[in-house]
Design an enzyme around this catalytic site. Structure first.
Site, PDB file in Angstrom:
ATOM      1  CB  THR A   1      -0.911  -0.004   1.255  1.00 54.53           C
ATOM      2  OG1 THR A   1      -1.488   1.290   1.417  1.00 54.53           O
ATOM      3  CG2 THR A   1      -0.116  -0.310   2.523  1.00 54.53           C
ATOM      4  CG  ASP A   2      -1.123   4.943  -1.106  1.00 53.86           C
ATOM      5  OD1 ASP A   2      -1.698   4.291  -0.196  1.00 53.86           O
ATOM      6  OD2 ASP A   2      -1.701   5.820  -1.773  1.00 53.86           O
ATOM      7  CD  GLU A   3      -3.578   3.337   4.029  1.00 50.84           C
ATOM      8  OE1 GLU A   3      -3.567   3.286   5.259  1.00 50.84           O
ATOM      9  OE2 GLU A   3      -4.598   3.081   3.351  1.00 50.84           O
TER      10      GLU A   3
ATOM     11  CE1 TYR B   1      -3.243  -2.750   5.621  1.00 49.02           C
ATOM     12  CE2 TYR B   1      -3.267  -0.400   5.099  1.00 49.02           C
ATOM     13  CZ  TYR B   1      -3.255  -1.729   4.695  1.00 49.02           C
ATOM     14  OH  TYR B   1      -3.246  -2.026   3.346  1.00 49.02           O
TER      15      TYR B   1
ATOM     16  CB  ALA C   1       3.453   0.273  11.503  1.00 49.54           C
TER      17      ALA C   1
ATOM     18  CE  LYS D   1       0.216  -4.683   2.935  1.00 43.11           C
ATOM     19  NZ  LYS D   1      -0.117  -6.037   2.417  1.00 43.11           N
TER      20      LYS D   1
HETATM   21  P1  NAD Z   1      -9.395  -7.761   2.232  1.00 40.70           P
HETATM   22  O1  NAD Z   1      -9.399  -7.455   3.686  1.00 40.70           O
HETATM   23  O2  NAD Z   1     -10.631  -7.542   1.424  1.00 40.70           O
HETATM   24  O3  NAD Z   1      -8.985  -9.300   2.014  1.00 40.70           O
HETATM   25  C1  NAD Z   1      -7.953  -9.898   2.736  1.00 40.70           C
HETATM   26  C2  NAD Z   1      -8.056 -11.408   2.524  1.00 40.70           C
HETATM   27  O4  NAD Z   1      -6.958 -12.028   3.230  1.00 40.70           O
HETATM   28  C3  NAD Z   1      -9.341 -12.005   3.089  1.00 40.70           C
HETATM   29  O5  NAD Z   1      -9.905 -12.911   2.152  1.00 40.70           O
HETATM   30  C4  NAD Z   1      -8.884 -12.748   4.333  1.00 40.70           C
HETATM   31  O6  NAD Z   1      -9.682 -13.880   4.647  1.00 40.70           O
HETATM   32  C5  NAD Z   1      -7.468 -13.135   3.951  1.00 40.70           C
HETATM   33  N1  NAD Z   1      -6.606 -13.340   5.124  1.00 40.70           N
HETATM   34  C6  NAD Z   1      -6.467 -12.527   6.193  1.00 40.70           C
HETATM   35  N2  NAD Z   1      -5.601 -13.072   7.074  1.00 40.70           N
HETATM   36  C7  NAD Z   1      -5.169 -14.238   6.530  1.00 40.70           C
HETATM   37  C8  NAD Z   1      -4.252 -15.236   6.948  1.00 40.70           C
HETATM   38  N3  NAD Z   1      -3.623 -15.147   8.140  1.00 40.70           N
HETATM   39  N4  NAD Z   1      -4.037 -16.297   6.145  1.00 40.70           N
HETATM   40  C9  NAD Z   1      -4.681 -16.406   4.944  1.00 40.70           C
HETATM   41  N5  NAD Z   1      -5.575 -15.497   4.508  1.00 40.70           N
HETATM   42  C10 NAD Z   1      -5.812 -14.421   5.286  1.00 40.70           C
HETATM   43  O7  NAD Z   1      -8.156  -6.967   1.641  1.00 40.70           O
HETATM   44  P2  NAD Z   1      -7.989  -6.246   0.217  1.00 40.70           P
HETATM   45  O8  NAD Z   1      -8.588  -4.900   0.298  1.00 40.70           O
HETATM   46  O9  NAD Z   1      -8.386  -7.186  -0.838  1.00 40.70           O
HETATM   47  O10 NAD Z   1      -6.403  -6.051   0.208  1.00 40.70           O
HETATM   48  C11 NAD Z   1      -5.567  -7.049  -0.372  1.00 40.70           C
HETATM   49  C12 NAD Z   1      -4.123  -6.596  -0.234  1.00 40.70           C
HETATM   50  O11 NAD Z   1      -3.951  -5.352  -0.907  1.00 40.70           O
HETATM   51  C13 NAD Z   1      -3.684  -6.366   1.209  1.00 40.70           C
HETATM   52  O12 NAD Z   1      -2.373  -6.857   1.356  1.00 40.70           O
HETATM   53  C14 NAD Z   1      -3.721  -4.857   1.368  1.00 40.70           C
HETATM   54  O13 NAD Z   1      -2.765  -4.417   2.302  1.00 40.70           O
HETATM   55  C15 NAD Z   1      -3.382  -4.399  -0.041  1.00 40.70           C
HETATM   56  N6  NAD Z   1      -3.930  -3.071  -0.398  1.00 40.70           N
HETATM   57  C16 NAD Z   1      -5.274  -2.859  -0.346  1.00 40.70           C
HETATM   58  C17 NAD Z   1      -5.780  -1.620  -0.734  1.00 40.70           C
HETATM   59  C18 NAD Z   1      -7.265  -1.330  -0.734  1.00 40.70           C
HETATM   60  O14 NAD Z   1      -7.653  -0.197  -1.055  1.00 40.70           O
HETATM   61  N7  NAD Z   1      -8.128  -2.289  -0.422  1.00 40.70           N
HETATM   62  C19 NAD Z   1      -4.918  -0.608  -1.140  1.00 40.70           C
HETATM   63  C20 NAD Z   1      -3.538  -0.868  -1.159  1.00 40.70           C
HETATM   64  C21 NAD Z   1      -3.066  -2.118  -0.817  1.00 40.70           C
HETATM   65  P1  TYD Z   2     -10.867   3.633   4.134  1.00 42.86           P
HETATM   66  O1  TYD Z   2     -11.779   3.143   3.070  1.00 42.86           O
HETATM   67  O2  TYD Z   2     -10.986   3.050   5.501  1.00 42.86           O
HETATM   68  O3  TYD Z   2      -9.380   3.480   3.569  1.00 42.86           O
HETATM   69  P2  TYD Z   2      -7.967   4.027   4.182  1.00 42.86           P
HETATM   70  O4  TYD Z   2      -8.165   4.389   5.596  1.00 42.86           O
HETATM   71  O5  TYD Z   2      -7.080   2.827   4.022  1.00 42.86           O
HETATM   72  O6  TYD Z   2      -7.574   5.178   3.300  1.00 42.86           O
HETATM   73  O7  TYD Z   2     -11.050   5.196   4.280  1.00 42.86           O
HETATM   74  C1  TYD Z   2     -10.888   6.070   3.175  1.00 42.86           C
HETATM   75  C2  TYD Z   2     -11.031   7.482   3.692  1.00 42.86           C
HETATM   76  O8  TYD Z   2     -12.389   7.691   4.102  1.00 42.86           O
HETATM   77  C3  TYD Z   2     -10.172   7.778   4.900  1.00 42.86           C
HETATM   78  O9  TYD Z   2      -9.705   9.120   4.829  1.00 42.86           O
HETATM   79  C4  TYD Z   2     -11.120   7.620   6.075  1.00 42.86           C
HETATM   80  C5  TYD Z   2     -12.446   8.063   5.493  1.00 42.86           C
HETATM   81  N1  TYD Z   2     -13.648   7.421   6.038  1.00 42.86           N
HETATM   82  C6  TYD Z   2     -14.742   8.189   6.438  1.00 42.86           C
HETATM   83  O10 TYD Z   2     -14.713   9.437   6.352  1.00 42.86           O
HETATM   84  N2  TYD Z   2     -15.836   7.546   6.915  1.00 42.86           N
HETATM   85  C7  TYD Z   2     -15.910   6.191   7.045  1.00 42.86           C
HETATM   86  O11 TYD Z   2     -16.951   5.655   7.518  1.00 42.86           O
HETATM   87  C8  TYD Z   2     -14.790   5.408   6.624  1.00 42.86           C
HETATM   88  C9  TYD Z   2     -14.814   3.909   6.718  1.00 42.86           C
HETATM   89  C10 TYD Z   2     -13.675   6.060   6.122  1.00 42.86           C
END
Ligand code: NAD
Ligand code: TYD
Length: 340
Positions: free
Chosen positions: A123-125, A148, A150, A152
């Site tokens: 993630t970019d975070e 989170y 930290a 990653k």
């Molecule tokens: P998500 O929470 O929707 O899915 C995570 C999946 O991992 C789930 O299916 C869960 O059951 C599985 N999982 C969790 N712990 C596990 C374990 N110990 N063993 C096996 N499986 C396990 O997450 P996502 O949004 O699909 O994110 C996927 C990846 O992309 C993550 O690594 C996240 O850090 C990264 N990412 C997500 C975003 C975003 O906007 N969603 C952005 C940047 C990076």
């Molecule tokens: P989120 O989808 O949780 O992603 P991330 O925290 O990883 O960026 O949140 C996106 C943005 O929206 C973040 O600035 C927090 C804000 N947010 C709200 O304002 N209300 C909400 O109910 C949620 C879940 C997030």
């Protein structure tokens, strides 16, 4: 190529499994997933009959099962993680366990089994929080600020260490916020859309001026596959959506697109340590992988709204189950945060 997709029953992993099987007929996929609250086998039901698809339930921290399963593949694409910032504030340890220890367990297994190719989805975070100007790039110094990010960041360092120390063939991608089908409705965009469909307000943290860059999940899938096949070993690639929006602006776009009233916003208490702004300079991915985001933001939002309208049962079941219990335990409101 035989691919192991960890976390493939979650949001991005599900989209990636469909992407690979649709666009790469020579590939096969094993989804390996613990099925936590965020993992949903229902996501993969259209793949059940596909001979190139298999599902294995398991935990990436389980050394034995991980060792066994990596023997069956040529490459690992690692999505499995605890992924929600708000939950990490409440329970950092489960993030350290899965994101740090789980990633190292996979790296060890890949190293011990014929140096299997490993792509790490991050993630970019990890880069921290931007002010009004500037963008994250591959060489931006790490400055994670939530449990989170930290966790990653730690996993990214371990993946890079496996390259430098053992020459494990790795690549890493760091992307901005994803949106699209199958996103668990605790993240902002699906929470906003489903709340409106239920006649509930959209909770806005703080003043709503925090900025996120939004990447349509399908664009992200193209980027990950390109990094897997064309990425240089040991390198990092940043993927962004070229779609920066303040949260309040994004909520207003969703309200407008769904024909809802502006008073459906509810300002709630802010997230502790809420990062101000994320933005990505993805020129390296453009130059080296020929990748750029193809789905314009408004198209992506419209497609996402349509998907949630057409898949009401999917998210209703989730909101009636673990999601609601979690929010009730946190805020006592069953899905919305405490108003200020
Ligand atoms: P998500 O929470 O929707 O899915 C995570 C999946 O991992 C789930 O299916 C869960 O059951 C599985 N999982 C969790 N712990 C596990 C374990 N110990 N063993 C096996 N499986 C396990 O997450 P996502 O949004 O699909 O994110 C996927 C990846 O992309 C993550 O690594 C996240 O850090 C990264 N990412 C997500 C975003 C975003 O906007 N969603 C952005 C940047 C990076
Ligand atoms: P989120 O989808 O949780 O992603 P991330 O925290 O990883 O960026 O949140 C996106 C943005 O929206 C973040 O600035 C927090 C804000 N947010 C709200 O304002 N209300 C909400 O109910 C949620 C879940 C997030």
């Amino acid at each position: 190529m035989r691919l192991l997709i960890t976390g493939g029953a979650g949001f991005i992993g599900t989209n990636f499994a469909y992407h690979v099987l649709e666009h790469h007929p020579e590939d096969s996929v094993i989804v390996f997933d613990k099925l936590t609250y965020a993992g949903n086998l229902e996501n993969l039901k259209q793949l059940e009959q596909n001979p190139r698809f298999a599902f294995v339930k398991g935990d990436i921290c389980d050394v034995e099962i991980v060792n066994d399963i990596v023997k069956k593949v040529d490459a690992v694409v690692h999505f499995a993680a605890e992924s929600h910032v708000d939950r990490s504030i409440d329970d950092p340890m489960s993030f350290v366990r899965t994101n740090v220890l789980g990633t190292q367990t996979l790296l060890d297994a890949c190293r011990k089994n014929a140096y299997i190719r490993f792509h790490h989805v991050s993630t970019d975070e990890v880069f921290g929080s931007l002010g009004r100007h500037g963008m994250f790039r591959e060489n931006t110094a790490y400055d994670p600020r939530s449990p989170y990010s930290a966790s990653k960041a730690s996993s990214d360092h371990l993946v890079r260490a496996a390259f430098h120390t053992y020459k494990l063939p790795i690549t890493i991608s760091n992307c901005s916020n994803n949106y699209g089908p199958y996103c668990f409705p605790e993240k902002f965009i699906p929470l906003a859309i489903t709340n409106i469909l239920e006649g509930k307000k959209i909770p806005i943290y703080g003043d709503g001026m925090n900025i996120r860059d939004w990447l349509y999940v399908e664009d992200h899938c193209y980027g990950i596959y390109a990094a897997l096949v064309h990425g240089r070993m040991g390198e990092t690639y940043c993927f962004g959506g070229r779609a920066e929006r303040a949260n309040i602006e994004l909520a207003e776009i969703i309200l407008f697109e769904m024909g809802a009233r502006i008073d459906m916003l509810q300002f709630v208490k802010d997230r502790p340590g809420h990062d101000a702004r994320y933005a990505i300079d993805f020129r390296k991915a453009e130059d080296e992988l020929g990748w750029h985001p193809a789905v314009p933001f408004l198209h992506g939002i419209r497609r996402t709204i349509e998907w949630y309208k057409n898949n009401r049962e999917w998210w209703t079941r989730i909101k009636n189950g673990s999601y609601t219990q979690y929010y009730e335990s946190q805020y006592g409101l069953g899905g919305a945060n405490e108003p200020v």
